[in-house]
Design an enzyme around this catalytic site. Structure first.
Site, PDB file in Angstrom:
ATOM      1  CB  SER A   1      -0.676  -0.055   0.922  1.00 49.06           C
ATOM      2  OG  SER A   1      -1.747   0.753   0.909  1.00 49.06           O
TER       3      SER A   1
ATOM      4  CG  ASP B   1      -6.438  -3.149  -4.065  1.00 52.86           C
ATOM      5  OD1 ASP B   1      -7.054  -2.360  -3.608  1.00 52.86           O
ATOM      6  OD2 ASP B   1      -4.924  -2.215  -3.851  1.00 52.86           O
TER       7      ASP B   1
ATOM      8  CG  HIS C   1      -4.802  -2.501  -0.425  1.00 57.53           C
ATOM      9  ND1 HIS C   1      -4.383  -1.667  -1.641  1.00 57.53           N
ATOM     10  CD2 HIS C   1      -4.370  -1.986   0.772  1.00 57.53           C
ATOM     11  CE1 HIS C   1      -3.975  -0.760  -0.998  1.00 57.53           C
ATOM     12  NE2 HIS C   1      -3.297  -0.290   0.094  1.00 57.53           N
TER      13      HIS C   1
END
Length: 492
Positions: A194, A416, A469
């Protein structure tokens, strides 16, 4: 230790008893000055830990008294006894101020929370059979200052950003390896997901500069890996539109309207100058709010992040929830208890972690310094502490590192919507390196686990089928297979 020996030699003229006393005190001081505490058991875990865990602090800003907290887990495999051959991974979690406990307990580390209804007592832990520590030493760091158990004694110490936090991590590594020189020769990698996708290649670049400058206590950098990474470029956001269209979240008409009327910064602007774009993006945001953007396949639940108004939240759904927590867990003041998700929601283990990390027994076991972090939260609100987004793009660091022979693995959970794989593929392709192994499936247990492509610059891209994610949370077996094969230089 060299300093200890030098000082010991100067004491040989002292009377024997005084000499022995001084040696004992000196060695004791040396041992206690080490940054780590070896932990053999954890509250909530049944029995002795089946892995080597060390925790501690490293000061990275002397002027403000800022210290980063870490968890270090030695590799669990037999390869660990071979010393330098065992890979070493520094792991940074996503979010600007999210605790690295996420990596340790939800993603790639050796522990997991037992997901069961919270009743006001200590949440339980169990062993993760898909821990990446089976093939690598992993150093988990709460960064930047203010994340997890990292702290500063002066408020000015919280004022950091992408670049300053990365430089503090470099300072952290220099001091940590000074204290743990036995790991300096191990092949060193940096990983994160991320928002850490911006930090990882920049930190690798800073380490590379230290290597070229022949600095002391520089790790033996070999490469890095990033999962569903952000880059700081507009493609991080603009790729959400074609992804949402491709998976059926928006209509053909809306996709065409956005494509025709939105350009560049329109995707990231709160109020696009183009009225038609603004209208289309408002509709787009309303539609995607119907799903969990971290993984569009799972139920949308309360995120189990802190809420500002404690009076509106119940700890366990009962009127005396806070009383139970104070008496059973031993926490004096909880200012940001998370809302309780419905049991069965994916976010429920986030909810449990709040009570585990704020338990006095947990803090004692981890060696948390008194008076530093009154209340642990999984992620701090973005506006709670200052943070400068001063690393505008990480793509040039990817190009520079891989051009110089450093290995890179870029992977994406393919469901995601926060950092879609389409955007990641786009910037990877923009590096313009030749393909050496074209797009193909990679397999686990005879089934496609995702798809992968490799480039001549030592960069591989892979998708994780069904992943979100933070892909290892959703598909732990597939992600462990991917990591172990890549880390051991085997084809996916």
């Amino acid at each position: 230790m060299t300093a200890v020996l030098r000082m010991t030699m100067t004491m040989t003229r002292l009377p024997r008893l005084r000499f022995l006393c001084c040696c004992f005190l000196l060695i004791a001081a040396f041992v206690s000055s080490g940054s780590g505490k070896v932990i053999t058991s954890l509250p909530g875990f049944d029995g002795r830990l089946p892995f080597h865990l060390e925790t501690g602090y490293v000061e990275v800003d002397e002027a403000n008294g800022a210290e980063l907290f870490y968890y270090f887990v030695e590799a669990e495999s037999a390869a660990a006894v071979s010393g330098d051959d065992t890979p070493f991974l520094l792991w940074l979690t996503g979010g600007r101020r999210c605790s690295v406990l996420s990596g340790l307990a939800y993603e790639i580390g050796p522990i997991r929370f037992v997901v069961e209804p919270y009743d006001g007592t200590l949440p339980r832990l169990h062993y993760n059979p898909n821990s990446w520590t089976k093939v690598s030493h992993i150093l988990f760091v709460d960064s930047p200052i203010g994340a997890g158990f990292s702290f500063t004694r002066e408020l000015k110490g919280y004022d950091v950003g992408d670049i300053s936090a990365s430089l503090q991590l470099h300072e952290f590594l220099s001091k940590w390896f000074d204290d743990h020189p036995e790991y300096l020769a191990n092949h060193f990698y940096i990983g994160g997901d991320s928002y850490a996708g911006k930090i990882v290649p920049f930190l690798a670049h800073v380490i590379l500069e230290g290597i070229e400058a022949r600095m002391k206590f520089v790790p033996n950098l070999k490469g890095y890996l990033v999962g569903n990474p952000l880059t700081g470029e507009s493609v991080d956001v603009s790729s959400k539109v074609p992804f949402a269209h491709g998976v059926g979240l928006i209509s053909d008409q809306l996709f065409e309207m956005i494509s025709n009327h939105c350009q560049g910064e329109d995707y990231t602007s709160i109020n696009p100058a183009n009225a038609l774009c603004a209208q289309a993006m408002n509709t787009f945001n309303n539609l995607i709010s119907e799903v969990d953007t971290g993984n569009i396949l799972i139920n949308k639940c309360v995120f189990a992040s802190p809420v500002p108004n404690v009076n509106s939240s119940r700890i366990d759904g009962s009127s005396d929830g806070r009383k139970i927590l104070r008496e059973e867990i031993g926490v004096g003041q909880l200012n940001h208890p998370p809302p309780r998700p419905a049991f069965g929601c994916f976010t429920y283990h986030y909810y449990l972690s709040y009570f585990w990390a704020n338990d006095r027994r947990t803090r004692e076991a981890l060696g948390i310094k008194e008076g530093t972090v009154d209340e642990w939260v999984r992620c701090r609100d973005e506006g709670e502490l200052p943070y400068a987004n001063d690393l505008k793009s990480s793509i040039k660091y990817h190009r520079n590192l891989t051009s110089r022979g450093y290995r890179a693995l870029v992977y994406s959970g393919d469901h995601d919507l926060v950092a879609p794989h389409l955007g990641t593929q786009a910037w990877v392709r923009s590096l313009n390196f030749p393909v050496v192994d074209d797009w193909r499936a990679w397999h686990l247990d005879g089934q496609a686990a995702g798809f992968t492509i490799s480039y001549s610059n030592n960069m591989s891209f892979a998708t994780i089928k069904g992943g979100g994610h933070t892909a290892p949370e959703y598909e732990p077996e597939r992600c462990f297979a991917m990591f172990s094969r890549w880390m051991l230089n085997r084809p996916l």
